[in-house]
Scaffold this active site. Sequence first.
Site, PDB file in Angstrom:
ATOM      1  CG  HIS A 134       3.247  40.449 -28.162  1.00  0.00           C
ATOM      2  ND1 HIS A 134       2.565  41.225 -29.081  1.00  0.00           N
ATOM      3  CD2 HIS A 134       2.469  40.432 -27.049  1.00  0.00           C
ATOM      4  CE1 HIS A 134       1.443  41.650 -28.547  1.00  0.00           C
ATOM      5  NE2 HIS A 134       1.363  41.184 -27.311  1.00  0.00           N
ATOM      6  CB  SER A 195       9.815  33.979 -30.912  1.00  0.00           C
ATOM      7  OG  SER A 195       9.345  34.470 -29.672  1.00  0.00           O
ATOM      8  CG  HIS A 293      14.533  45.043 -22.778  1.00  0.00           C
ATOM      9  ND1 HIS A 293      13.220  45.428 -22.949  1.00  0.00           N
ATOM     10  CD2 HIS A 293      14.617  44.558 -21.512  1.00  0.00           C
ATOM     11  CE1 HIS A 293      12.545  45.181 -21.839  1.00  0.00           C
ATOM     12  NE2 HIS A 293      13.372  44.653 -20.949  1.00  0.00           N
ATOM     13  CG  HIS A 364      -3.067  46.476 -20.158  1.00  0.00           C
ATOM     14  ND1 HIS A 364      -3.491  45.308 -19.561  1.00  0.00           N
ATOM     15  CD2 HIS A 364      -2.642  46.120 -21.399  1.00  0.00           C
ATOM     16  CE1 HIS A 364      -3.348  44.300 -20.403  1.00  0.00           C
ATOM     17  NE2 HIS A 364      -2.833  44.760 -21.517  1.00  0.00           N
ATOM     18  NE  ARG A 448      -7.029  35.585 -18.799  1.00  0.00           N
ATOM     19  CZ  ARG A 448      -8.275  35.150 -18.905  1.00  0.00           C
ATOM     20  NH1 ARG A 448      -8.868  34.576 -17.863  1.00  0.00           N
ATOM     21  NH2 ARG A 448      -8.938  35.259 -20.037  1.00  0.00           N
TER      22      ARG A 448
END
Length: 587
Positions: A134, A195, A293, A364, A448
């Site tokens: 995100h 962000s 990370h 997912h 997508r």
Amino acid sequence: MTPAPRPRREWHDLPFPLALWEIRRQRELLRAHNLHDTHGAGGERPRRPSPELLPHRSYDGSGYDPDDLDMGRAGTRFDRNCALPQTFPEAERDGLLAPAPREVSRRLLSRDAGFRPARTLNLLAAAWIQFQNHGWFSHGDNEVDRPLEVPLAPDDDWPQCPMLVRRTRPDPLAHTGTGRPPTYENTVTHWWDGSQVYGSTEERCRALRTGEGGKLAVVDGRLPDERRAGLSGIDATGFNDNYWVGLSLLHTLFAKEHNAICDRIASCHPTWDDERLFHTARLVNAAVMAKIHTVEWTPAVIDQPVTRAAMHVNWYGVLPARLRRRMRRFGRGEALFGIPGSPTRHHAAPYSMTEEFVTSYRLHPLIRDEYEIRSHRTGALIERTGFEPLQALATRKAVDHWGFADLFYSFGSMHPGAITLHNHPDCLRDLARVSGERVDLGTVDVLRDRERGVPRYTAFRAALHRPPVRTFEELTGGDVRLAAELREVYDGRLERVDTMVGMYAEPKPRGFAFSDTAFRVFVLMASRRLKSDRFFTSDYRPEVYTPEGLEWIDRTSMRDVLLRHHPELAPALEGVRNPFAPWAGPR
């Protein structure tokens, strides 16, 4: 008779030094051939130099590069890892909907044989990658008008026929000149700048701040409730689309970490004002997340000695920590001291996120359908719940009900799903969004990639310089049953297998949670996120971060962040090598 050439051994079959060298060779190959600029599709601003280089991260991601003010800015385009001629979407009637994406979801993705856990990871690892994603990319709100019409099989019980899927919002600037594929806009900054916590506009960022001491608003240990219409029940934070408890835990944790950094810097610089404290703390907090990370999350997800070493070298270099802290950096290379502090370099194209990077992080299957909430004190089961009470407008209610400590412990002790076929969560294959839209994310994921011109699996694999697969059995690593399923769904046409499906189907290197094909994109982009960002390279220095800030980064791990704000979790973390691996029970 000339003998047939021996097939090239994969990097993970090589001895340690050769494997490390091969990963480095692949990275250089990808840097040279797999960075493609979409500038020129029409309508974009001319590239212009930055009028000044600020000593802190800008609100919208602009002004990082001296020669290109808009590089990485929110509202600029995704670029590509595949050559542009390969990235035209297929015709809607003939290719885009064939085979039907819903049938791919039903027959290849659905969790029809039960939940398959990723036993080397915990659920924090799943929440973490969504938290990071995100901050890296978003295509924004999809178009309401002219939805794609996905055909359904006669026995499909989806309530709407055909299934309507909103199209990706087109690039608002591009008119796509002749011979150019469509482009899409990243609505968040492309940089590794936190962000998702801070927002991608000055207006949003200031709305999240207290205006005093550089701090973010945290009230009674919680982020404030979102004030925008229709979103009460979700935390007010930088990016809160697709929100759920897993994200709330991490957004709140790193807002608290930001404020702790403010306190430390203010203690050393008592005359600094709110603005300077905020921007310096943001620099430090973003670097802490990037370090976690790089040297903790990634080694947990691709857990081999060679990949653990490669990620350590990416951040730290090969020098031992004690020696590295005593020596002044010299030379322009990365090997001795790591990427942070090395010269900035963009390689073959200006920096940006890519559509293929987005594809590689369609993960997912990590999400569970059922959750066990346990006591952090005793490990005893408190309650079982599904996904619905943990997400969207119910998020804050769930956090209030169970509390941070028990939720962190529960996420630390639960496994996520394995990233494989037949393991896409049912809760996401029939999901009610906050907007009221009902979606099957399995169908959407397949569609997508096709819509955005990501090549199908065999072409995608070839573009990343991987050896070809010639049969369905070779693709599945000899799994005859799975090969038969793929052959049936794709009508015997190997070249039609979708990229996400192929990556879920291929055998993984030992210790890997995701595919070797996805790893190639990772090899390229993980280093690029650091190497192109001057705040991780030429401006990673005490004059910008402060000596205290650099020390904070160097000495902070995910365990430190967790225990700084939740010391009650110490017994659960005792003896745990990596906080993204399953935690021990309370003692």
